[in-house]
Write an enzyme that holds these catalytic residues in place. Structure first.
Site, short mmCIF file in Angstrom:
data_model
loop_
_atom_site.label_atom_id
_atom_site.label_comp_id
_atom_site.label_asym_id
_atom_site.label_seq_id
_atom_site.Cartn_x
_atom_site.Cartn_y
_atom_site.Cartn_z
N GLU A 136 -26.34 7.84 12.80
CA GLU A 136 -26.37 9.04 13.62
C GLU A 136 -27.14 10.14 12.90
O GLU A 136 -26.77 10.58 11.82
CB GLU A 136 -24.94 9.50 13.88
CG GLU A 136 -24.83 10.85 14.56
CD GLU A 136 -23.37 11.32 14.69
OE1 GLU A 136 -22.46 10.58 14.28
OE2 GLU A 136 -23.18 12.43 15.19
N ASP B 56 -20.61 9.81 12.32
CA ASP B 56 -19.69 10.75 11.71
C ASP B 56 -18.29 10.57 12.27
O ASP B 56 -18.11 10.11 13.40
CB ASP B 56 -20.13 12.20 11.99
CG ASP B 56 -21.41 12.55 11.25
OD1 ASP B 56 -21.71 11.87 10.25
OD2 ASP B 56 -22.10 13.50 11.69
N ASP C 19 -16.31 12.46 13.73
CA ASP C 19 -15.94 13.61 14.55
C ASP C 19 -16.16 13.25 16.02
O ASP C 19 -16.46 12.11 16.35
CB ASP C 19 -16.76 14.85 14.16
CG ASP C 19 -18.25 14.63 14.34
OD1 ASP C 19 -18.65 13.58 14.90
OD2 ASP C 19 -19.03 15.49 13.90
N ASP D 66 -18.46 14.06 18.18
CA ASP D 66 -19.81 13.61 18.52
C ASP D 66 -20.04 12.16 18.08
O ASP D 66 -20.62 11.37 18.81
CB ASP D 66 -20.86 14.50 17.85
CG ASP D 66 -21.09 15.78 18.63
OD1 ASP D 66 -20.61 15.84 19.79
OD2 ASP D 66 -21.73 16.71 18.09
#
Ligand code: 28F
Length: 701
Positions: A445, A518, A520, A522
């Protein structure tokens, strides 16, 4: 009150008599009763489904069903349910009251027969009594058998009558305790704790059921009192509109496209049909179907009839009005279902419930009757409500258009040869190995993390493909649009298998495809998207276990020169404690460095740049007074916070990394999630993200 013999009554009595060896003495009859209800106590599950909380609540439904029967027969208007202290429940109606006269054959009162003889279920008699809880309606005697104590109070024929039972056995004959001008039946019972695992009624569950029954029984008033606590709680339901009110309720929080709700109530082929529906601005479908007030979650004939009426009538209307051109193809059943909120309720003499969970109506006449009633009424509705007709037809035409556009986009992307002879994308940092078995593709990412991964990798076996978060992250990107996206096309080319008809697993260029995002929201979003892509277009790659999720650490923990990584909060706490212990006891740091992750204690010199971001962790703040030293804990918010060496050591190095292999179930779950995250409905997505933001590393794997 004049007493015409009801067919339902006659039928119940008949079965009662045949099961009861009549006896005048109570001693002898006790045995009969025990024998009669014994099967229920022996196998409660057969009668109420389970002896857990669902079965417990079933006791209430059985008694309430009898009240509703009396309402539908036209003799009662009000049903009252009360939760009492000590697990007792009382249920009451203002109907005719269960007959108390002595039956010439049983020599017992009808009330006692109803309460002590197991009925074979199905209390559908003649025209006057066509509706009831149906299969559930074996009724009062089952509740009696499964209760330590029951009291039934009947008001009728100018008198007030009562009988009590203990575990199904009458305590005394039905007795008249006074005069009364009112009429009705009240049953109070105390569920048997030797039968039920726990006696704790759930007011929410009961209210939901009562609400539903109130919608399905037009004009009934249902009261609920929770008197288990000193301050009672009351709730009342009364819906004049029947399923029309139900549709309003179900669409309450949504954006309605037609304010005038379609509604029809009509008899056909001896069935009562009641249907209401409207459209909302949503892609999902809500269809609630019922037969004799029993929910049929698997649908069945009534639902099939409704769906074909809807499709056919809307097609006819759209054509007649010129909304649908001659050359255009018909709206499909799915086109006319998107955004639909519908309630279909049928009442019939002899419902056949089919399927694994008996959740599907099998009567073929339910299909033809529902189809003809809805077709006819909907045609009239559309003609009489041009405004509503316009918004409904607009909505379904839009759905059809979206379906055709999606198909066209898919066809373009998947067309033959679309991926032939394409060169590997420039963004791909390929590995030098030509053996797929040795090769790994890291999908990373973001360009920055991609750059770090390129520096940190083993270039012989590891290829890196950075995906820029943004284009993938465009909300509402449908899958077909995704395939048209340059980033995704790079991925498809890199994998090497091609797609669609030309898909060939033999051409897979890497036997490990590792999604590295990640920890998180997103990251979870992108992971879901990628898994959905694999699930829908590269299923074999998932099936054969070639897809993995990388597990970057969540924490970097440093004490002195010792650096450790933790992959969860628990591990963080453990590592902190361990480090403090070794340091405090003065043991050599080398001892701790033996652990799997601690062998990565390299790169300590970079730490100064990062230490400013240290987050105080709960576990780390304690105990510094007793000689323990304070570790430095850094929470990684993204891959970008690691340098190349750290990324290699923690996440990419085959010796120490943790990879999660993606199963088909994982991918399927992601696929289901896809619509929540990418669909048009904003609310569910927001709810989802809010609900999962804290546990985001477990989002979809
Ligand atoms: C609190 C639970 O159970 N209500 C009921 C009636 C009314 C009749 C009835 C019930 C007679 C011979 C069975 C009255 N008058 N509430 C209830 N209300 N059952 S249950 O009849 C039962 C049959 O066998 C009733 C005339 N006909 C029927």
């Amino acid at each position: 009150m004049a007493e015409k013999p009801e067919k339902k009554a006659a039928q119940k009595e008949e079965k009662g008599i045949s099961n009861t060896k009549g006896s005048a003495s109570y001693g002898a009859k006790d045995i009969t009763v025990l024998e009669g209800l014994e099967p229920v106590r022996k196998r409660p599950g057969m009668y109420i489904g389970s002896t857990g909380t669902t079965g417990l609540h079933h006791l209430i439904w059985e008694i309430v069903d009898n009240c509703i029967d009396e309402v539908m027969a036209g003799f009662a208007t009000t049903v009252t349910v009360e939760l009492l202290p000590d697990g007792k429940v009382s249920v009451q109606d203002d109907g005719r009251g269960i007959p108390v006269d002595i039956h010439p054959q049983t020599k017992k009162s009808t009330l006692e027969t109803v309460m002590t003889v197991l009925h074979a279920g199905g209390k559908f008699g003649g025209d006057g009594y066509k509706v009831s809880g149906g299969l559930h309606g074996v009724g009062a005697s089952v509740v009696n058998a499964l209760s330590t104590w029951v009291k039934v109070e009947v008001n009728r024929d100018g008198g007030s009558f009562v009988q009590e039972y203990k575990r199904g056995v009458p305590e005394y004959k039905v007795k008249k305790i006074g005069a009364s001008k009112s009429h009705g039946t009240k049953t109070t019972f105390s569920p048997d704790p030797t039968i039920f695992s726990e006696i704790e009624f759930n007011d929410k569950v009961i209210l939901e059921r009562l609400r539903q029954q109130a919608y399905l029984t037009k004009g009934v008033r249902i009261n609920f009192y929770d008197r288990r606590k000193p301050v009672p709680y009351f709730y009342g339901f009364y819906f004049e509109g029947g399923v029309l009110s139900y549709v309003k309720y179900l669409s309450q929080k949504k954006n309605r496209l037609n304010e005038d709700i379609f509604y029809v109530e009509k008899e056909a082929e001896k069935l009562d049909i009641e249907v209401g529906f409207l459209y909302v601005d949503d892609t999902r479908v809500v269809e609630m179907s019922f037969a004799n007030n029993i929910n049929t979650p698997e649908g069945g004939m009534h639902l099939t009839g409704f769906r074909s009426a809807l499709t056919r009538t809307l097609n006819n209307f759209a054509r007649a009005e010129g909304w649908l051109k001659e050359k255009e193809e018909n709206l499909t059943a799915d086109d006319v279902r998107e955004g639909l909120v519908a309630v279909i309720s049928v009442k019939l003499q002899d419902p056949q419930f089919e399927g694994q969970t008996k959740a599907k109506l099998g009567n073929p006449e339910a299909r033809t009757a529902t189809e003809s009633v809805v077709s006819e009424a909907l045609k009239v509705f559309l003609e009489k409500h041009p405004q509503e007709a316009k918004s409904i037809i607009n909505k379904v035409l839009l759905t059809a258009k979206a379906r055709l556009a999606a198909k066209a986009a898919r066809d373009t992307v998947l067309r033959k040869g679309a991926f032939e002879g394409l060169t590997l994308p420039g963004k791909l940092a390929d590995c030098t190995s030509k053996s797929a078995a040795d090769s790994e593709l890291f999908i990373v990412e973001g360009d920055s993390a991609g750059g770090t991964a390129k520096q940190g990798r083993n270039r012989h076996t590891q290829a890196i493909l950075p995906l820029r978060g943004k284009p993938l992250n465009v909300e509402r990107a449908r899958l077909d649009k995704m395939l048209a996206n340059a980033e995704v096309r790079s991925l498809v080319i890199a994998i090497g298998t091609a797609i669609g008809e030309e898909f060939n697993i033999e051409k897979l260029r890497y036997h490990k495809i590792v999604i590295m995002t990640d920890a998180d929201v997103d990251g979870a979003h992108i992971r879901t998207l990628l898994l959905t892509l694999f699930y829908r277009y590269f299923r074999a790659v998932v099936d054969q276990g070639y897809v993995y999720i990388a597990q970057p650490p969540l924490y970097r923990i440093q004490l002195g020169r010792e650096i450790r990584y933790a992959f969860s909060d628990d591990e963080r706490d453990r590592v902190v404690a361990e480090l403090q212990k070794t340091k405090a006891t003065g043991a050599a740091a080398a001892k701790a460095a033996k652990g799997k992750k601690s062998a990565m204690a390299a790169g300590g010199e970079e730490e100064s740049a990062l230490s400013g971001e240290e987050a105080p962790a709960e576990g780390a703040a304690e105990g510094s007074g007793d000689g323990k030293r304070q570790p430095n804990i850094q929470r990684y918010k993204g891959l970008g916070e690691m340098n190349a060496e750290q990324l290699w050591e923690t996440t990419m190095n085959p010796e120490f990394r943790i990879l999660k292999r993606v199963t088909v179930e994982d991918a399927e779950r992601a696929d289901k999630l896809f619509d929540t995250l990418m669909g048009d409905a904003v609310e569910p997505r927001k709810n989802f993200i809010q609900a999962h933001a804290a546990t985001v590393q477990n989002l979809d794997v």
